[in-house]
Design an enzyme around this catalytic site. Structure first.
Site, PDB file in Angstrom:
ATOM      1  CE  LYS A  11       7.163   0.237   3.765  1.00 26.56           C
ATOM      2  NZ  LYS A  11       6.691   1.207   2.747  1.00 26.56           N
ATOM      3  CG  PHE A  59      -0.237   1.729  -5.162  1.00 29.45           C
ATOM      4  CD1 PHE A  59      -0.222   1.226  -3.870  1.00 29.45           C
ATOM      5  CD2 PHE A  59      -0.981   2.874  -5.423  1.00 29.45           C
ATOM      6  CE1 PHE A  59      -0.935   1.838  -2.850  1.00 29.45           C
ATOM      7  CE2 PHE A  59      -1.700   3.498  -4.408  1.00 29.45           C
ATOM      8  CZ  PHE A  59      -1.675   2.975  -3.116  1.00 29.45           C
ATOM      9  NE  ARG A  87       2.521   8.114   9.953  1.00 32.77           N
ATOM     10  CZ  ARG A  87       2.518   7.465   8.808  1.00 32.77           C
ATOM     11  NH1 ARG A  87       2.856   6.193   8.767  1.00 32.77           N
ATOM     12  NH2 ARG A  87       2.172   8.067   7.693  1.00 32.77           N
ATOM     13  CB  THR A  93       4.287   8.412   2.328  1.00 30.15           C
ATOM     14  OG1 THR A  93       3.482   8.266   3.503  1.00 30.15           O
ATOM     15  CG2 THR A  93       4.227   7.136   1.515  1.00 30.15           C
ATOM     16  NE  ARG A 104       8.729   6.178   4.774  1.00 32.78           N
ATOM     17  CZ  ARG A 104       7.464   6.078   5.108  1.00 32.78           C
ATOM     18  NH1 ARG A 104       6.733   7.176   5.313  1.00 32.78           N
ATOM     19  NH2 ARG A 104       6.899   4.900   5.232  1.00 32.78           N
ATOM     20  CG  ASN A 114       8.437   4.211   1.839  1.00 31.32           C
ATOM     21  OD1 ASN A 114       8.485   3.042   2.202  1.00 31.32           O
ATOM     22  ND2 ASN A 114       7.302   4.885   1.752  1.00 31.32           N
ATOM     23  CG  HIS A 117       4.095   0.302   7.725  1.00 34.90           C
ATOM     24  ND1 HIS A 117       3.108   0.951   7.012  1.00 34.90           N
ATOM     25  CD2 HIS A 117       3.494  -0.179   8.848  1.00 34.90           C
ATOM     26  CE1 HIS A 117       1.959   0.839   7.669  1.00 34.90           C
ATOM     27  NE2 HIS A 117       2.170   0.158   8.794  1.00 34.90           N
TER      28      HIS A 117
END
EC number: 2.7.4.6
Length: 152
Positions: A11, A59, A87, A93, A104, A114, A117
């Site tokens: 991100k 959000f 994952r 998350t 993360r 965070n 993705h």
């Protein structure tokens, strides 16, 4: 044997913080094969489609604003069990819930920033890959060390 593919995106916060190499390295060291990679600042339409499942959530607008605020590194990784494994590499998350050693857990603090993705299942992976990449942008290739990473 056909290998599984997943979509992963670094991100804007991860790009701005200079974490691209660190994150790519974690996936490469794990033994996954990078078959698609590009840097793009997503349009609002692309972001809206990508996060469409959250369209009615409070959000959603903030999510779209954030993901379109700067460059994203969009990737497709391939490998045995890559969706579930990615994952695990990425972590929870909410970064404060993410285990140390995960991306993360090591590199993020706030859920709104965070860093990364990753697709959460096979259907989502296929949808996201098709949304972000054309078939021509994905490269089928065989790493020279494949026999050392994957048992036939």
């Amino acid at each position: 044997m056909a290998m599984e593919r997943t979509f992963v995106a670094i991100k804007p916060d991860g790009v701005q913080r200079g974490l691209v190499g660190e994150i790519l390295g974690r996936f490469e060291r794990k033994g996954f094969k990078l078959v698609g990679l590009k840097q793009v600042t997503p349009s609002r339409d692309l972001a809206g489609e990508h996060y469409g499942v959250h369209r009615e959530r409070p959000f959603f607008a903030g999510l779209v604003d954030f993901i379109t605020s700067g460059p994203v590194i969009a990737m497709v990784w391939e490998g045995d069990g890559v969706i579930a494994s990615a994952r695990k590499l990425i972590g929870a998350t909410k970064p404060l819930d993410a285990e140390p050693g995960t991306i993360r857990g090591d590199l993020a603090v706030n859920i709104g920033r965070n860093v990364i993705h990753g697709s959460d299942g096979p259907d989502t992976a296929q949808f996201e890959i098709n949304l972000w990449f054309s078939a021509e942008e994905l490269n089928a290739w065989t790493p020279s060390d494949q026999s050392w990473r994957i048992e036939s």
